[in-house]
Design an enzyme around this catalytic site. Sequence first.
Site, PDB file in Angstrom:
ATOM      1  N   ARG A  58       0.837  -1.210   0.000  1.00 28.80           N
ATOM      2  CA  ARG A  58       0.000   0.000   0.000  1.00 28.80           C
ATOM      3  C   ARG A  58       0.873   1.262   0.000  1.00 28.80           C
ATOM      4  NH1 ARG A  58      -4.290  -0.731   4.563  1.00 28.80           N
ATOM      5  NH2 ARG A  58      -4.950   1.330   3.841  1.00 28.80           N
ATOM      6  N   GLN A  91      -9.668   9.531   8.553  1.00 30.26           N
ATOM      7  CA  GLN A  91      -9.414   8.137   8.947  1.00 30.26           C
ATOM      8  C   GLN A  91      -8.364   7.539   8.015  1.00 30.26           C
ATOM      9  OE1 GLN A  91     -13.453   6.031   9.856  1.00 30.26           O
ATOM     10  NE2 GLN A  91     -13.940   7.787   8.583  1.00 30.26           N
ATOM     11  N   ASN A  92      -8.033   8.282   6.966  1.00 27.44           N
ATOM     12  CA  ASN A  92      -7.136   7.736   5.945  1.00 27.44           C
ATOM     13  C   ASN A  92      -5.683   7.804   6.398  1.00 27.44           C
ATOM     14  OD1 ASN A  92      -9.461   7.530   4.519  1.00 27.44           O
ATOM     15  ND2 ASN A  92      -9.070   9.311   3.213  1.00 27.44           N
ATOM     16  N   HIS A 109      -6.294   7.429  12.354  1.00 24.58           N
ATOM     17  CA  HIS A 109      -5.899   6.022  12.194  1.00 24.58           C
ATOM     18  C   HIS A 109      -4.443   5.877  11.759  1.00 24.58           C
ATOM     19  CE1 HIS A 109     -10.390   4.685  11.696  1.00 24.58           C
ATOM     20  NE2 HIS A 109     -10.058   4.938  12.947  1.00 24.58           N
ATOM     21  N   CYS A 117       7.909   2.087  16.730  1.00 24.00           N
ATOM     22  CA  CYS A 117       8.555   0.972  17.410  1.00 24.00           C
ATOM     23  C   CYS A 117       7.588   0.436  18.465  1.00 24.00           C
ATOM     24  CB  CYS A 117       9.870   1.413  18.050  1.00 24.00           C
ATOM     25  SG  CYS A 117      10.646   0.064  18.977  1.00 24.00           S
ATOM     26  N   CYS A 120       9.504   0.773  22.069  1.00 27.31           N
ATOM     27  CA  CYS A 120       9.713   2.044  22.805  1.00 27.31           C
ATOM     28  C   CYS A 120       8.742   3.137  22.381  1.00 27.31           C
ATOM     29  CB  CYS A 120      11.162   2.523  22.641  1.00 27.31           C
ATOM     30  SG  CYS A 120      11.533   3.171  20.999  1.00 27.31           S
ATOM     31  N   GLY A 176     -17.030  10.567   2.320  1.00 25.07           N
ATOM     32  CA  GLY A 176     -16.397   9.340   1.828  1.00 25.07           C
ATOM     33  C   GLY A 176     -16.129   8.287   2.874  1.00 25.07           C
ATOM     34  N   SER A 178     -18.090   5.028   5.230  1.00 20.76           N
ATOM     35  CA  SER A 178     -19.305   4.200   5.334  1.00 20.76           C
ATOM     36  C   SER A 178     -19.964   4.312   6.705  1.00 20.76           C
ATOM     37  CB  SER A 178     -18.956   2.742   5.062  1.00 20.76           C
ATOM     38  OG  SER A 178     -18.025   2.279   6.034  1.00 20.76           O
TER      39      SER A 178
HETATM   40  C1  BJW Z   1     -17.049   7.255  -2.264  1.00 20.32           C
HETATM   41  C2  BJW Z   1     -16.370   7.123  -3.445  1.00 20.32           C
HETATM   42  C3  BJW Z   1     -16.201   8.275  -4.195  1.00 20.32           C
HETATM   43  C4  BJW Z   1     -16.440   5.189  -2.586  1.00 20.32           C
HETATM   44  N1  BJW Z   1     -16.700   9.431  -3.736  1.00 20.32           N
HETATM   45  N2  BJW Z   1     -17.532   8.411  -1.826  1.00 20.32           N
HETATM   46  C5  BJW Z   1     -19.200  -2.942  18.430  1.00 20.32           C
HETATM   47  C6  BJW Z   1     -19.871  -1.734  18.444  1.00 20.32           C
HETATM   48  C7  BJW Z   1     -19.175  -0.525  18.370  1.00 20.32           C
HETATM   49  C8  BJW Z   1     -17.800  -0.507  18.271  1.00 20.32           C
HETATM   50  C9  BJW Z   1     -17.137  -1.713  18.256  1.00 20.32           C
HETATM   51  C10 BJW Z   1     -17.822  -2.914  18.337  1.00 20.32           C
HETATM   52  N3  BJW Z   1     -16.915  -3.918  18.291  1.00 20.32           N
HETATM   53  C11 BJW Z   1     -15.684  -3.367  18.173  1.00 20.32           C
HETATM   54  C12 BJW Z   1     -15.801  -2.021  18.155  1.00 20.32           C
HETATM   55  C13 BJW Z   1     -14.715  -1.023  18.022  1.00 20.32           C
HETATM   56  C14 BJW Z   1     -14.066  -1.086  16.643  1.00 20.32           C
HETATM   57  C15 BJW Z   1     -15.131  -0.994  15.563  1.00 20.32           C
HETATM   58  O1  BJW Z   1     -15.597   0.066  15.198  1.00 20.32           O
HETATM   59  N4  BJW Z   1     -15.516  -2.111  14.980  1.00 20.32           N
HETATM   60  C16 BJW Z   1     -16.566  -2.090  13.972  1.00 20.32           C
HETATM   61  C17 BJW Z   1     -16.196  -3.036  12.844  1.00 20.32           C
HETATM   62  C18 BJW Z   1     -17.889  -2.389  14.639  1.00 20.32           C
HETATM   63  N5  BJW Z   1     -13.187   0.068  16.577  1.00 20.32           N
HETATM   64  C19 BJW Z   1     -11.938  -0.005  17.007  1.00 20.32           C
HETATM   65  O2  BJW Z   1     -11.442  -1.047  17.415  1.00 20.32           O
HETATM   66  C20 BJW Z   1     -11.172   1.304  17.022  1.00 20.32           C
HETATM   67  N6  BJW Z   1     -10.651   1.519  18.332  1.00 20.32           N
HETATM   68  C21 BJW Z   1     -11.451   1.717  19.381  1.00 20.32           C
HETATM   69  O3  BJW Z   1     -12.668   1.706  19.300  1.00 20.32           O
HETATM   70  O4  BJW Z   1     -10.759   1.945  20.550  1.00 20.32           O
HETATM   71  C22 BJW Z   1     -11.503   2.187  21.736  1.00 20.32           C
HETATM   72  C23 BJW Z   1     -11.444   3.651  22.092  1.00 20.32           C
HETATM   73  C24 BJW Z   1     -11.862   4.606  21.211  1.00 20.32           C
HETATM   74  C25 BJW Z   1     -11.841   5.947  21.538  1.00 20.32           C
HETATM   75  C26 BJW Z   1     -11.382   6.336  22.767  1.00 20.32           C
HETATM   76  C27 BJW Z   1     -10.941   5.365  23.678  1.00 20.32           C
HETATM   77  C28 BJW Z   1     -10.988   4.018  23.327  1.00 20.32           C
HETATM   78  C29 BJW Z   1     -10.012   1.261  16.026  1.00 20.32           C
HETATM   79  C30 BJW Z   1     -10.482   1.232  14.633  1.00 20.32           C
HETATM   80  C31 BJW Z   1      -9.294   1.091  13.686  1.00 20.32           C
HETATM   81  C32 BJW Z   1      -9.715   1.027  12.235  1.00 20.32           C
HETATM   82  N7  BJW Z   1      -8.605   0.724  11.439  1.00 20.32           N
HETATM   83  C33 BJW Z   1      -8.732   0.666   9.986  1.00 20.32           C
HETATM   84  C34 BJW Z   1      -7.393   0.227   9.409  1.00 20.32           C
HETATM   85  C35 BJW Z   1      -6.375   1.387   9.570  1.00 20.32           C
HETATM   86  C36 BJW Z   1      -5.123   1.176   8.834  1.00 20.32           C
HETATM   87  C37 BJW Z   1      -5.327   0.862   7.382  1.00 20.32           C
HETATM   88  O5  BJW Z   1      -5.712   1.733   6.589  1.00 20.32           O
HETATM   89  O6  BJW Z   1      -5.073  -0.280   7.043  1.00 20.32           O
HETATM   90  O7  BJW Z   1      -9.108   1.956   9.472  1.00 20.32           O
HETATM   91  S1  BJW Z   1     -10.087  -0.383   9.428  1.00 20.32           S
HETATM   92  C38 BJW Z   1     -10.540   0.644   8.070  1.00 20.32           C
HETATM   93  O8  BJW Z   1     -11.895   1.159   8.264  1.00 20.32           O
HETATM   94  C39 BJW Z   1      -9.593   1.851   8.118  1.00 20.32           C
HETATM   95  C40 BJW Z   1     -10.536   2.981   7.789  1.00 20.32           C
HETATM   96  O9  BJW Z   1      -9.989   4.211   8.232  1.00 20.32           O
HETATM   97  C41 BJW Z   1     -11.815   2.587   8.479  1.00 20.32           C
HETATM   98  C42 BJW Z   1     -13.038   3.270   7.940  1.00 20.32           C
HETATM   99  O10 BJW Z   1     -13.282   2.882   6.625  1.00 20.32           O
HETATM  100  P1  BJW Z   1     -13.883   3.943   5.582  1.00 20.32           P
HETATM  101  O11 BJW Z   1     -12.875   4.970   5.286  1.00 20.32           O
HETATM  102  O12 BJW Z   1     -15.201   4.403   6.035  1.00 20.32           O
HETATM  103  O13 BJW Z   1     -13.981   3.018   4.265  1.00 20.32           O
HETATM  104  P2  BJW Z   1     -15.231   2.150   3.744  1.00 20.32           P
HETATM  105  O14 BJW Z   1     -14.695   1.297   2.655  1.00 20.32           O
HETATM  106  O15 BJW Z   1     -15.924   1.488   4.845  1.00 20.32           O
HETATM  107  O16 BJW Z   1     -16.229   3.240   3.139  1.00 20.32           O
HETATM  108  C43 BJW Z   1     -15.902   3.989   1.979  1.00 20.32           C
HETATM  109  C44 BJW Z   1     -17.107   4.848   1.630  1.00 20.32           C
HETATM  110  O17 BJW Z   1     -16.730   5.701   0.550  1.00 20.32           O
HETATM  111  C45 BJW Z   1     -18.330   4.039   1.145  1.00 20.32           C
HETATM  112  O18 BJW Z   1     -19.492   4.501   1.837  1.00 20.32           O
HETATM  113  C46 BJW Z   1     -18.416   4.352  -0.339  1.00 20.32           C
HETATM  114  O19 BJW Z   1     -19.740   4.420  -0.821  1.00 20.32           O
HETATM  115  C47 BJW Z   1     -17.756   5.695  -0.414  1.00 20.32           C
HETATM  116  N8  BJW Z   1     -17.124   5.961  -1.697  1.00 20.32           N
HETATM  117  N9  BJW Z   1     -16.033   5.779  -3.610  1.00 20.32           N
HETATM  118  C48 BJW Z   1     -17.372   9.429  -2.550  1.00 20.32           C
HETATM  119  N10 BJW Z   1     -15.573   8.231  -5.401  1.00 20.32           N
END
Ligand code: BJW
Length: 238
Positions: A58, A91-92, A109, A117, A120, A176, A178
């Site tokens: 990536r 989030q990107n 994110h 690291c 550390c 952008g 979900s």
């Molecule tokens: C267009 C388009 C175009 C396309 N024009 N639009 C149960 C209930 C609630 C929460 C939880 C639960 N069980 C677990 C949790 C927590 C968990 C969570 O949310 N899980 C869910 C699956 C339910 N979350 C976590 O674990 C987070 N940490 C946490 O909660 O810690 C506790 C805490 C929080 C706050 C304070 C204290 C403690 C961490 C989440 C980490 C997410 N990581 C990732 C990977 C990052 C690295 C990487 O990039 O590899 O982040 S996962 C992935 O999803 C990435 C993204 O940033 C994230 C969001 O995705 P995004 O950007 O929305 O992408 P898509 O594909 O889902 O959507 C794209 C959209 O664009 C679509 O709607 C399209 O239609 C649209 N689109 N083309 C305009 N041209």
Amino acid sequence: MQTRNIFILTGSGISAESGLSTFRDKDGLWAKYNIADVASIEGYQRDPRGVLDFYNVRRANLVGARPNAAHLALAELGARWRHGVVTLVTQNIDNLHELAGFRNVIHMHGELNKMRCGDCGDVRLADDDLTLELVCCACGNIGGLRPHVVWFGEIPLEMDTIYEALARADMFVSIGTSGAVYPAAGFVQAAQEAGIKTVEINLEPSENADMFDIAHYGKASEAVPAWVGEILRGAGAV
Ligand code: BJW
């Protein structure tokens, strides 16, 4: 009421037209990779080389990626808004908002171009592929360097700053994303409870679509510049 402080949340949809994959679309990353394997600490512990390679590929894809009209429009808004503060939380893990010229982007994110690291906590730029043979410049340990990204179960970055900015905002705009991943997916509810205007710009209705006052559905490269033009004209800035 005059809008002063604007809080913008972006997700992978804003970078789709720059050639970077989204996650949950039918041709997104989660259609090709298992989330638990590549985006959790447990997956990394099971197969660190495989996870490093997932991010190395990536990072290589990012090299030729250019900001699109949506990133450029937000940078223009950030530069020209005189009524208050524009906070941009993404989030990107790509750097397209920065390449477009937006200053002080908050990467909740993490960032693909950085490594951390695990021993550390030192964070620095990752110019090359990450390997298990790399030595941490700060503590000297070998094999502990991982991408500076937030996996499931880890706490997103700069949450205090984010919630402070959200509390000061008069308008919340989601672009952008979900709305599937928390805590980012919960920001619209916090905004709604605070009684501020909520705007969604996305290709299609997100999982939280019913919480937005206003929605613009279409490609980010078209819908975001149109919305920015509207906001700047409304504020008498063009
Ligand atoms: C267009 C388009 C175009 C396309 N024009 N639009 C149960 C209930 C609630 C929460 C939880 C639960 N069980 C677990 C949790 C927590 C968990 C969570 O949310 N899980 C869910 C699956 C339910 N979350 C976590 O674990 C987070 N940490 C946490 O909660 O810690 C506790 C805490 C929080 C706050 C304070 C204290 C403690 C961490 C989440 C980490 C997410 N990581 C990732 C990977 C990052 C690295 C990487 O990039 O590899 O982040 S996962 C992935 O999803 C990435 C993204 O940033 C994230 C969001 O995705 P995004 O950007 O929305 O992408 P898509 O594909 O889902 O959507 C794209 C959209 O664009 C679509 O709607 C399209 O239609 C649209 N689109 N083309 C305009 N041209």
